[in-house]
Scaffold this motif. Sequence first.
Motif: not given
Length: 375
Positions: A143-151
């Motif tokens: 889930e690339v969008e979620k990962l981007e937010r976390i990062a």
Amino acid sequence: MNTIKPFDYPIHITRPVLPDLNKVFKKLREIWESKWLTNMGDQHKALELKLLQYLKTKYLSLFCNGTLALELAIEALKLTGEVITTPFTFPATVNSLYRSNITPIFCDIKLNDLNIDEDGIEDLISPKTSGIMPVHVFGNPCEVEKLERIAKKNNLKVIYDAAHCFGVEYKDIGIGNFGDISMFSFHATKIFHTIEGGALTYNNSELKEDLNLLKNFGIKNENEVILPGTNAKMNELQAAIGLLSLTLVKKEIEMRKNLTSIYQENLKDIEGIKYLDKKKEVKHNYQYFPILIDESKFNFNRDYVYEYLKKFNIFSRRYFYPLCTEYRFSKKKANCRIPNANKIVNQVLCLPLYGELKREEIEKICAILISTLKI
Ligand code: T4K
């Protein structure tokens, strides 16, 4: 008693996509005439340009294999301390961290796609965490969008291990555009290959020069060596094979897509056998066909089926057994909680998948698998 006869030839998990030998000879002649064998020659340059287009990414660097590419990605992004990753992956992912003196912190996976559980990441962040290394397992995007937010929120870098993801797209965007860097493997067992090889893709132009230095001994020019780089260059023969294999990828993916649907059709009503669902808005590449065998519903456990298939000359694979947390050199933290990974690692079996396989061969593999129900 099973009446199905074993295959009289081995059915491997995969077979390399091989370009026409005459075309290979032609390429070899070109290289021989140029007398330029490695160190970023014409084949290398041509392949970089073609792959930029194919993978729809902004920047791309080639390497002699995917594992060294991963190690150099870690170095280029200056990761240190701890990196959060998945325990369900090929050794290359976590070994690249250990080899960079980084402690992998293992986050559990999700049962629906076997990728890192994005929701578990933030609990594992410590003052030492410098990045996240998720793997798009079996070519299914995280889930690339979620990962981007976390990062972003936690000021962490993201390196995707996209070893299985050649040509995969999410919302029409090449999967290599997500995160700070993505690594693709071009090993012989991948749908696109250069025999051995790999690439990093990224959006930050400044990384290009750093990676060029890192893979070429840190040599800036004839007078200056500016960092302790290594030798991770892709040579001209590898690049030439890449240029030829690239013309075969579209057809290979199409054939694997058809073969995958034959597997799915044959296995769809078998209790205890599950396969992963196709994800929404994803263009898949059909690199692998993993199934999950639930012993409580199927007659036998995964390991029994794996051995049973061997008796019929079918060589499935238990990718990725054992979990990375079980390696003898692994530094598993005492509070490492990975129940889903522990469950899945005893259930996953990748069945043979490559374009040359015939419908009848897949039907026979399925029939043999199902025949265990009658034992
Ligand atoms: N990250 C992930 C998530 C990865 O899966 C990988 C590699 C990497 C990183 C590292 O990328 P590289 O540094 O390799 O570029 C194979 C591949 O060697 C490996 O690249 C791949 N993942 C892994 C999933 O599969 P093995 O140990 O299964 O290889 P092997 O030699 O048992 O080959 C498997 C089967 O393929 C054979 O039984 C038959 C067939 N085969 C193999 C080769 C080498 C052929 O028909 N011809 C061949 O030349 O690791």
